[in-house]
Design an enzyme around this catalytic site. Structure first.
Site, PDB file in Angstrom:
ATOM      1  N   GLU A   1       0.967  -1.557   0.162  1.00  0.00           N
ATOM      2  CA  GLU A   1       0.215  -0.111  -0.067  1.00  0.00           C
ATOM      3  C   GLU A   1       0.895   1.262   0.085  1.00  0.00           C
ATOM      4  OE1 GLU A   1      -3.663  -2.429   0.234  1.00  0.00           O
ATOM      5  OE2 GLU A   1      -1.551  -2.768   0.931  1.00  0.00           O
TER       6      GLU A   1
ATOM      7  N   GLN B   1     -18.961   4.595   2.275  1.00  0.00           N
ATOM      8  CA  GLN B   1     -19.696   5.696   2.964  1.00  0.00           C
ATOM      9  C   GLN B   1     -19.317   5.674   4.431  1.00  0.00           C
ATOM     10  OE1 GLN B   1     -23.538   6.619   1.141  1.00  0.00           O
ATOM     11  NE2 GLN B   1     -22.930   5.952  -0.748  1.00  0.00           N
TER      12      GLN B   1
ATOM     13  N   ARG C   1       2.491  -8.654   4.548  1.00  0.00           N
ATOM     14  CA  ARG C   1       1.444  -8.330   3.320  1.00  0.00           C
ATOM     15  C   ARG C   1       2.436  -7.796   2.237  1.00  0.00           C
ATOM     16  NH1 ARG C   1      -4.426  -6.089   3.707  1.00  0.00           N
ATOM     17  NH2 ARG C   1      -4.586  -4.933   1.746  1.00  0.00           N
TER      18      ARG C   1
ATOM     19  N   TYR D   1       3.252   1.856   2.090  1.00  0.00           N
ATOM     20  CA  TYR D   1       4.208   2.500   3.451  1.00  0.00           C
ATOM     21  C   TYR D   1       5.401   2.303   3.276  1.00  0.00           C
ATOM     22  CZ  TYR D   1      -0.788   2.937   4.923  1.00  0.00           C
ATOM     23  OH  TYR D   1      -2.134   3.304   5.181  1.00  0.00           O
TER      24      TYR D   1
ATOM     25  N   HIS E   1      -1.608   3.887  -1.693  1.00  0.00           N
ATOM     26  CA  HIS E   1      -2.508   4.720  -1.475  1.00  0.00           C
ATOM     27  C   HIS E   1      -2.722   5.960  -2.560  1.00  0.00           C
ATOM     28  CE1 HIS E   1      -4.497   2.874   1.794  1.00  0.00           C
ATOM     29  NE2 HIS E   1      -3.322   3.023   2.532  1.00  0.00           N
TER      30      HIS E   1
END
Length: 646
Positions: free
Chosen positions: A143, A318, A193, A145, A231
């Site tokens: 992601e 949401q 991961r 990081y 991201h």
């Protein structure tokens, strides 16, 4: 259950609430839970006050979480996440001093001493995790990081032994894993991961991903989990617009190269989809995160052949991601009890009442079924021939087909709970006066706007009629209103026919062969055959819709399809020629075949003049309470909260 930040990690009473949250999922049959990310040291925190797991006091405090999960037979691993250059504070650090496009601060380049201390911090956190009763740790290496930042050329421009060649760049994750394994022994679970598809320029190649996977196995990793996309990547990976199981082919490509279990994830939300993935050999294990927000008993329902009773995640973001990115506690649009397990408790009533609920949209459905679960006698009145309300419109929008699952869930809940459903029935004042309590959830209707010529049925149509009747609107269309509904209508009108997974990957420039670094290929923009304008009165950005984490996806989709987005528009008149507008003090004619009105909603309030006569037994929820921008999060939550209170 995959890692998911809930906001409880930093809450004053957060660990107790996390214990209740994870315990409910363990009770529901989840085999292995991975927590949200905790930093192994101070500088790795995502925000100044983000959760850290680095001291003995942290381990003692976390015992309430591990004990709660173990009590129900589950296993739990804590995710160790160092934010690197994604940290939202001035003390951020990374492999190189390169600012992230989504960050406020530029990171400092880590010295060799800081690198070694950080490796030690990961090992220290793993030892503390074991002391806290965790069954394992997940090392967050994807992601975008910190660990990912060391791996990729995009963010690692070092010239020492921690940069340059791929052997040097993958040294950081390997030494972290080796240090953890040495510190915790052989039996402790280590999940890594691994970013298998970065979806950014200068990301990892497929060969590099496989090389690292093999080396991680040698270093002592127990399980490899899949990470998809940084991201900062401008490609959707988990929103409802993403097809189900859209990235399992990535795991399938890596799986033959390693012998330890490999986990796949992203947009897997039904037992059938999970079973298809496992049986076709795409992975050894399936990870889901948000589906366990939507239904903590997903696994036990699947196991007991009750998949039809699962409250399915619709991928809307949401109430989960949108809330977390605003600094709020996560919850779930279709399950307001999520992350409030010790606050919103549905208990049997001591005083059963006869309750009428008017309107079978999301608010009315959630209220009626929760009331019936509690033991009340409930009559649900719906003036149309089907339940669902605005969700029945939403599910017809390309990329929002998942909303159909929520209607299916509530239809089955009506049968399970004993709600008496009255379709094609207008509830009038005399009928409702017989009930102990009356819930008005009568919904919304399109707002009427004043534009000269708007009454012309040959030229003008409202969004509800268009979506319900699939009305042909021609090749040139103007959409008045650029909120969520206007964006949805534009998406529907420009959707290519026969759109499948490969088409979707192609549209977003994803290279299924992963022949290019990061898995991106510069595919050409896909223009729509239709000429569409999305217009709004307010000046400024157009076409994002209401979602904080999904708005950019809507806007990018419309841009890729060549939709014209205009803000600061005033509407002069509609005639046979088209729509006459003024924009930037210039009058112009949009020669369109049809004008679609998507200018918001108004509350539907039948016989409102008599509402006052009902006194305190009348309760107003959902769109009947407040139309505004369609807000199903509020509507469903209001329904559940009222049902708990009555």
């Amino acid at each position: 259950m995959g890692s998911m930040h809930t906001g409880l990690e930093e809450h004053k009473e957060g660990l107790g609430k996390l214990a209740a949250f994870y315990a409910e999922r363990a009770k529901g049959g989840v085999g292995l839970i991975v927590t949200g990310g905790f930093s192994p040291n101070l500088r790795g925190r995502l925000h100044p006050f983000s959760a850290e797991f680095s001291k003995a006091k942290h381990a003692r405090a976390h015992q309430v979480v591990t004990e709660a999960v173990h009590e129900h037979g589950g296993k739990i691993a804590i995710q160790l996440l160092h934010a690197g250059r994604y940290a939202m504070h001035p003390f951020s650090q990374s492999s190189s001093a390169i600012k992230a496009p989504i960050a406020r601060f530029s990171p400092s380049e880590m010295s060799i001493r800081q690198i070694n201390k950080t490796i030690g911090a990961f090992a220290n956190s793993a030892v503390l995790a074991k002391a806290a009763g965790y069954d394992g740790v997940e090392v967050m290496g994807s992601e975008g990081y910190l660990i990912n930042q060391f791996i990729c050329k995009r963010t690692n421009t070092r010239y020492d032994d921690w940069g340059g060649s791929y052997k040097n760049r993958m040294r950081f994750p390997l030494e972290i894993v080796q240090a953890i394994r040495q510190a915790v022994g052989e039996e402790f679970i280590i999940i890594f991961r691994l970013s298998m598809l970065d979806l950014v320029e200068e990301g990892s190649t497929f060969e590099e991903v496989v090389t690292l996977a093999k080396e991680l196995e040698k270093a002592g990793v127990t399980i490899i989990n899949t990470g998809i996309g940084w991201h900062e990547a401008r490609i959707p990976t988990i929103a409802t617009q993403v097809p189900r199981g859209a990235f399992t082919w990535v795991t399938e490509k890596v799986r033959p190269h390693i012998s330890i279990p490999i986990v796949t994830c992203n947009r897997i939300n039904t037992p059938g989809e999970a079973e298809r993935i496992l049986s076709s050999g795409h992975a050894d294990m399936v990870s889901m995160a948000r589906p366990f927000l939507a239904d903590p008993h997903f696994v036990s329902k699947a196991e007991n052949e009750q998949a039809h009773l699962i409250n399915t995640c619709i991928g809307c973001n949401q109430a989960c991601l949108d809330h977390v990115f605003k600094g709020k506690r996560a919850s779930c649009l279709v399950n307001p009890l999520a992350c409030r397990e010790d606050e919103l408790i549905v208990t049997p009533t001591n005083k059963p009442k006869n309750v009428a609920v008017v309107g079978a949209g999301p608010a009315g459905l959630s209220c009626a079924t929760t009331l019936a679960k509690r033991g009340h006698q409930v009559d649900l009145f719906e003036r149309h021939d089907r339940i669902g309300g605005q969700f029945r419109l939403a599910m017809q929008i390309p990329g929002k087909e998942e909303f159909r699952e929520t209607i299916r869930y509530f239809a089955n809940q009506i049968d399970e709970t004993g709600v008496k459903l009255h379709l094609e029935t207008e509830a009038n004042f005399d009928l409702l006066s017989e009930y102990d309590e009356v819930v008005m959830a009568s919904g919304v209707e399109p707002r009427k706007v004043k534009i000269e010529g708007i009454e012309n049925p040959e030229k003008v149509i409202d969004y509800q009629t268009l979506i319900k009747d699939k009305t042909y609107v021609g090749e040139k269309v103007a959409i008045v209103g650029a909120g969520g509904i206007g964006v949805d209508v534009a998406t529907m009108l420009t959707e290519p026919t026969g759109h499948n997974l490969d088409d979707w990957l192609h549209e977003w420039g994803i290279d299924k062969e992963i022949a290019y670094p990061g898995g991106l290929f510069p595919y050409p923009e896909s223009q729509s055959d239709k000429e569409v304008w999305v217009l709004q009165r307010r000046a400024g950005k157009v076409g994002k819709g209401p979602g904080k984490t999904t708005g950019w996806i809507h806007k990018r989709t419309l841009e890729k399809r060549g939709v014209n987005l205009l803000g600061g528009v005033s509407y002069d008149k509609i005639d046979e020629q088209g729509l006459h507008i003024t924009c930037s003090n210039q009058t112009q004619l949009l020669e369109v075949d049809k004008v679609v009105i998507c200018a918001g909603q108004e509350s539907v309030r039948p016989f409102e003049s008599k509402w006052q006569q009902m006194g305190e037994k009348l309760h107003i929820i959902g769109g009947a309470d407040h139309a505004g921008e369609l807000d199903a999060v509020r509507a469903i939550r209001q329904g559940v909260e009222l049902a708990i209170k009555l």
